[in-house]
Scaffold this motif. Structure first.
Motif, mmCIF file in Angstrom:
data_model
loop_
_atom_site.group_PDB
_atom_site.id
_atom_site.type_symbol
_atom_site.label_atom_id
_atom_site.label_comp_id
_atom_site.label_asym_id
_atom_site.label_seq_id
_atom_site.Cartn_x
_atom_site.Cartn_y
_atom_site.Cartn_z
ATOM 1 N N GLY A 178 0.717 -1.194 -0.114
ATOM 2 C CA GLY A 178 -0.152 -0.280 -0.058
ATOM 3 C C GLY A 178 0.714 1.331 0.180
ATOM 4 O O GLY A 178 0.326 2.301 -0.529
ATOM 5 N N ILE A 179 1.994 1.359 0.638
ATOM 6 C CA ILE A 179 2.733 2.493 0.564
ATOM 7 C C ILE A 179 4.091 2.236 -0.149
ATOM 8 O O ILE A 179 4.406 3.383 -1.189
ATOM 9 N N SER A 180 4.918 1.306 0.059
ATOM 10 C CA SER A 180 5.898 1.163 -0.544
ATOM 11 C C SER A 180 5.889 1.105 -2.308
ATOM 12 O O SER A 180 6.841 1.537 -2.853
ATOM 13 N N ASN A 181 4.858 0.090 -2.525
ATOM 14 C CA ASN A 181 4.463 -0.074 -3.947
ATOM 15 C C ASN A 181 3.451 0.882 -4.644
ATOM 16 O O ASN A 181 3.276 0.544 -5.605
ATOM 17 N N ALA A 182 3.057 1.561 -3.683
ATOM 18 C CA ALA A 182 1.883 2.550 -4.136
ATOM 19 C C ALA A 182 0.554 1.992 -4.829
ATOM 20 O O ALA A 182 -0.011 2.566 -5.317
ATOM 21 N N ASN A 183 0.508 0.687 -4.206
ATOM 22 C CA ASN A 183 -0.671 -0.128 -4.575
ATOM 23 C C ASN A 183 -1.656 0.027 -3.733
ATOM 24 O O ASN A 183 -1.755 -0.665 -2.761
ATOM 25 N N PHE A 184 -2.392 1.218 -3.455
ATOM 26 C CA PHE A 184 -3.441 1.606 -2.385
ATOM 27 C C PHE A 184 -4.418 0.698 -2.430
ATOM 28 O O PHE A 184 -5.164 0.245 -1.691
ATOM 29 N N SER A 185 -5.053 0.112 -3.534
ATOM 30 C CA SER A 185 -6.102 -0.549 -3.766
ATOM 31 C C SER A 185 -5.926 -2.055 -3.160
ATOM 32 O O SER A 185 -6.493 -2.474 -2.395
ATOM 33 N N LEU A 186 -4.648 -2.587 -3.389
ATOM 34 C CA LEU A 186 -4.276 -3.943 -2.881
ATOM 35 C C LEU A 186 -4.140 -3.878 -1.134
ATOM 36 O O LEU A 186 -4.737 -4.693 -0.627
#
Length: 331
Positions: free
Chosen positions: A291-299
């Motif tokens: 959610g933070i490091s890879n910026a995949n907020f949805s996952l």
């Protein structure tokens, strides 16, 4: 003759039962404007807390929409594309996430069992201390770790378990349990227990406060009666104190069961390493990574929703089980 007696008994039961029902009905207070006016001061006092709950607990729930979108910060919640349950399907097809569920659940269960058992045992033993000065000293010392940051606590744990001069390694070598220093943070089968006993050291004193308060409400005459029957201290604890705090134990246990998946983040993140990552990573660390490091907020949001839903289900199941068993319950 027996039929007559039976009829009289039934009539007596009905006669006795009616006042009981009337007394129960008398305790039911109807919500009227008159009652509201009587308690207006209490209502005004609770308003800031209600507002706080709405702002910080309920309004952020709108962010759950991200779990059903390919959320892009530049598009926002209204402009992002809807993808349905795609991210949930990705979660459960990811072996790492399934592994993190296992780790979180096992560490949560270990924390729940150890913290409950040690807090109750500590409260029982501390209650038996009759000298006020030693009792207050032990209470103060046991409460202090609760106020320490996990960064400090994990630093203490690392020093204690260090291969280079760690007190645990030194003691184990002196008593002959091991021949050479052991790398505790390289053993996968030890990590969950290190986290569990770290929580015990930090929270036992604090968790025992409620049990100590519950013990003070037990009628002293029960201890006197047990003493007259020849019961010693341990028998009094088993037959008087434990049954006296049983409702408190069940209520706290039900509340803590809902937090089983909140096994922690800081301690696992700070004590974990690449060697033991398969047993140290939790759902919260997974959310941080995606959610933070890879910026995949949805996952990351989908993983958080899964944890919340499971926690609610656990509370309802535990409460229903307690209800069927006739024990204390939350609702």
């Amino acid at each position: 003759m027996s039929d007559t007696n039976s009829a009289v008994a039934k009539t007596e039961q009905r006669r006795i039962g009616k006042p009981k029902r009337r007394r129960v009905e008398e305790h039911k207070v109807k919500l009227t404007w008159r009652e509201v006016k009587k308690q207006k001061e209490l209502i005004f006092i609770t308003i800031p807390f209600v507002i706080y709950g709405i702002v910080f607990y309920y309004l952020p729930l709108f962010g759950w929409i991200m779990a059903f979108q390919n959320y892009k910060p530049n598009k926002g919640l209204l402009g992002s594309d809807w993808v349905g349950f795609k991210h949930f399907q990705k979660l459960f097809s990811d072996e790492v996430f399934v592994q993190d569920i296992r780790n979180t659940l096992m560490m949560g269960i270990i924390n729940l069992v150890l913290s409950t058992v040690f807090a109750i045992a500590f409260a029982l033993l501390l209650n038996e201390v009759r000298l006020k000065a030693p009792k207050k000293f032990v209470q103060t010392v046991s409460y202090l770790p609760h106020f320490l940051s996990w960064i400090i606590v994990t630093g203490i744990i690392r020093d204690m378990l260090s291969m280079d001069g760690g007190i645990i390694n030194e003691l184990c070598q002196k008593v002959g349990l091991i021949d050479q220093p052991m790398n505790f943070f390289g053993e996968k089968n030890l990590f969950w227990w290190i986290v569990g006993f770290g929580n015990v050291w930090k929270e036992t004193g604090w968790n025992s406060i409620i049990y100590l308060a519950a013990i003070t409400s037990i009628n002293p005459e029960l201890y006197e009666a047990a003493g007259l029957d020849g019961a010693g201290r341990f028998r009094k604890m088993w037959h008087v104190t434990l049954p006296g705090i049983k409702p408190t134990i069940f209520i706290l246990l039900l509340m803590n069961i809902g937090n089983v998946l909140n096994a922690g983040f800081e301690v696992q993140y700070l004590l974990g390493n690449d060697i033991i990552r398969s047993v140290s990573e939790t759902i919260d660390i997974y959310v941080l990574k995606w959610g933070i490091s890879n910026a995949n907020f949805s996952l990351g949001t989908a993983a958080g929703i899964f944890k919340s839903v499971v926690s609610v289900i656990l509370i309802f199941v535990a409460n229903g089980t307690a209800k069927m068993a006739g024990e204390e319950r939350l609702f």
